[in-house]
Enzyme design. Structure first.
Site, PDB file in Angstrom:
ATOM      1  N   LYS A 101       0.817  -1.217   0.000  1.00 20.80           N
ATOM      2  CA  LYS A 101       0.000   0.000   0.000  1.00 20.80           C
ATOM      3  C   LYS A 101       0.860   1.281   0.000  1.00 20.80           C
ATOM      4  O   LYS A 101       2.062   1.220   0.230  1.00 20.80           O
ATOM      5  CB  LYS A 101      -0.936  -0.002   1.209  1.00 20.80           C
ATOM      6  CG  LYS A 101      -1.956  -1.142   1.186  1.00 20.80           C
ATOM      7  CD  LYS A 101      -2.913  -0.990   0.024  1.00 20.80           C
ATOM      8  CE  LYS A 101      -4.112  -1.898   0.091  1.00 20.80           C
ATOM      9  NZ  LYS A 101      -3.832  -3.331  -0.048  1.00 20.80           N
TER      10      LYS A 101
HETATM   11  C1  LIG Z   1     -10.137  -2.676  -2.119  1.00 19.60           C
HETATM   12  C2  LIG Z   1      -9.605  -3.357  -0.896  1.00 19.60           C
HETATM   13  N1  LIG Z   1     -10.438  -3.596   0.122  1.00 19.60           N
HETATM   14  C3  LIG Z   1     -10.024  -4.193   1.241  1.00 19.60           C
HETATM   15  C4  LIG Z   1      -8.726  -4.616   1.399  1.00 19.60           C
HETATM   16  C5  LIG Z   1      -8.360  -5.349   2.647  1.00 19.60           C
HETATM   17  O1  LIG Z   1      -7.261  -4.836   3.330  1.00 19.60           O
HETATM   18  P1  LIG Z   1      -6.351  -5.813   4.227  1.00 19.60           P
HETATM   19  O2  LIG Z   1      -5.590  -6.685   3.297  1.00 19.60           O
HETATM   20  O3  LIG Z   1      -5.476  -4.852   4.981  1.00 19.60           O
HETATM   21  O4  LIG Z   1      -7.255  -6.559   5.130  1.00 19.60           O
HETATM   22  C6  LIG Z   1      -7.806  -4.389   0.368  1.00 19.60           C
HETATM   23  C7  LIG Z   1      -6.408  -4.808   0.526  1.00 19.60           C
HETATM   24  O5  LIG Z   1      -5.726  -5.316  -0.261  1.00 19.60           O
HETATM   25  C8  LIG Z   1      -8.262  -3.771  -0.824  1.00 19.60           C
HETATM   26  O6  LIG Z   1      -7.442  -3.579  -1.860  1.00 19.60           O
END
Ligand SMILES: Cc1ncc(COP(=O)(O)O)c(C=O)c1O
Length: 373
Positions: free
Chosen positions: A185
């Site tokens: 990210k």
């Molecule tokens: C659009 C979107 N939503 C939710 C998430 C979920 O985040 P995490 O991987 O930190 O749980 C991501 C992460 O890759 C994402 O790209």
């Protein structure tokens, strides 16, 4: 077209970690307060300030943040949550966690974000929330969703640094907006997330539920609601604080790489590049995803790129066509044609802040070569 020889393979993504990160993490290690220490509120305040939100709650992942935000706006068993099928699976899964139904609506063919008209058409008397995703960091049309008069949770997991069409930073509109800090990210804490909101009571609920249902002012091991362990450690907060210090530089690095890509790939016939910013909207660059011309088989292109030392990934497959969603909700091909077309042709190319122009050119040459153009 010959492929340039390079000594070092290009990664798909790579975080920028330097002395500031080392220093901050060491301080936490030396302090002995690895979790629930002083850096948690410090990181929350700094992050809220950064996106122009009154409050922020740090959590263990973007998924955790989305889950708690949906609970906080009142989503429960039997409800419907309208969202996009063109996303990472987490944005739909979080509704299922609460035994609500994720109701998909198709996406806009230019921005790939949830189409407000399609979302409006999907509203029923059971709809209790809308969950638009700022996909690939391009701001969704949240103002249009607001006109539907339902609670909104913004999935801003890919959109740190984005600005919406009204000129507001994503995260500053007041609805809970959820950011993610996985290692690919714009800002990373290894794993982690943050929910921004203008609603102090919503922050209270999230702060309690991330810590097993114990409000910050409650006694040790007293719990007045159901909660989870969705805490973010002080070690992670230390990383986040250090990353915030050079976030502008990292965002600028991604924007610079995107500009190089645009000029390097612009001439490839039939290849579609990420949409450009319009009006006051600004993308918070996260990934560089292109749409292959329809006549190509994506997996063959991904393999051809790999043979040339360039990693790439299909990104994203349509959520409603994943086996779990097909089996559980009976989804089939053809339901969301724009999403399905985009999902079938998308590949993410290497993209990170310290990418050099030479690396971008190597990727572009390899792609041109793989497509025979
Ligand atoms: C659009 C979107 N939503 C939710 C998430 C979920 O985040 P995490 O991987 O930190 O749980 C991501 C992460 O890759 C994402 O790209």
């Amino acid at each position: 077209m010959t492929v340039r020889q390079v000594g070092e393979a290009i990664p798909l993504a790579r975080p920028v970690l330097g002395e500031a990160e080392e220093q901050r993490v060491l301080e936490v290690l030396r302090s002995g307060r690895l979790s629930l220490g002083p850096l948690l509120p410090e990181f929350e305040r700094a992050f809220a300030h950064r996106v122009g939100a009154p409050h922020a709650s740090a959590v263990s992942s973007g998924t955790a943040g989305l889950h708690l935000a949906l609970r906080a706006v009142g989503v429960k068993d039997g409800d419907e949550v309208i969202t996009t099928p063109f996303s990472f699976v987490a944005s739909a899964n979080v509704a299922v966690y609460e035994r609500a139904r994720p109701v998909f609506a198709d996406v806009d063919p230019v921005t790939f974000n949830l189409d407000p008209d399609a979302a409006a058409a999907a509203v029923t008397e059971r709809t209790t929330a809308l969950l638009p995703v700022h996909i690939f960091g391009y701001p969704a049309d949240v103002a249009a969703f607001e006109r539907l008069g339902l609670p909104i949770v913004e999935d801003a997991c890919e959109a740190l640094g984005a600005v919406d069409a009204d000129g507001l930073p994503v995260g500053a509109r007041g609805h809970p907006a959820v950011f993610a800090f996985y290692a690919n990210k714009q800002l990373t804490t290894g794993e982690g997330g943050m929910v921004t909101t203008s609603d102090a009571r919503l922050k209270e609920a999230i702060d309690s539920e991330r810590n097993q249902g114990r409000a910050p002012d409650m006694d040790w091991l007293d719990h007045d609601r159901l909660g989870f362990n969705y805490r973010l450690s002080d070690l992670a907060c230390a990383l986040g604080l250090a990353q915030l210090e050079h976030l502008d530089e990292m965002l600028a690095g991604r924007a610079r790489a995107a500009a190089w890509y645009r000029s390097a790939l612009g001439g490839i016939e039939g290849l579609e590049l990420p949409c450009e910013d319009t009006g006051r909207a600004r993308r918070g660059w996260f990934v560089y995803v292109v749409q292959l011309p329809r006549e190509f088989d994506r997996d063959t292109v991904v393999r051809a790129l790999q043979e040339r030392g360039v990693p790439s990934k299909p990104y994203f497959p349509a959520v409603h066509l994943m086996s779990y969603y097909r089996e559980r909700f009976g989804h089939r091909e053809g339901e969301f044609p724009v999403c399905e077309d985009v999902a079938a042709r998308s590949i993410a190319l290497p993209f990170f802040p310290e990418m050099t122009e030479g690396q971008v050119e190597q990727v572009a040459d390899s792609l041109r070569d793989a497509l025979g153009r």
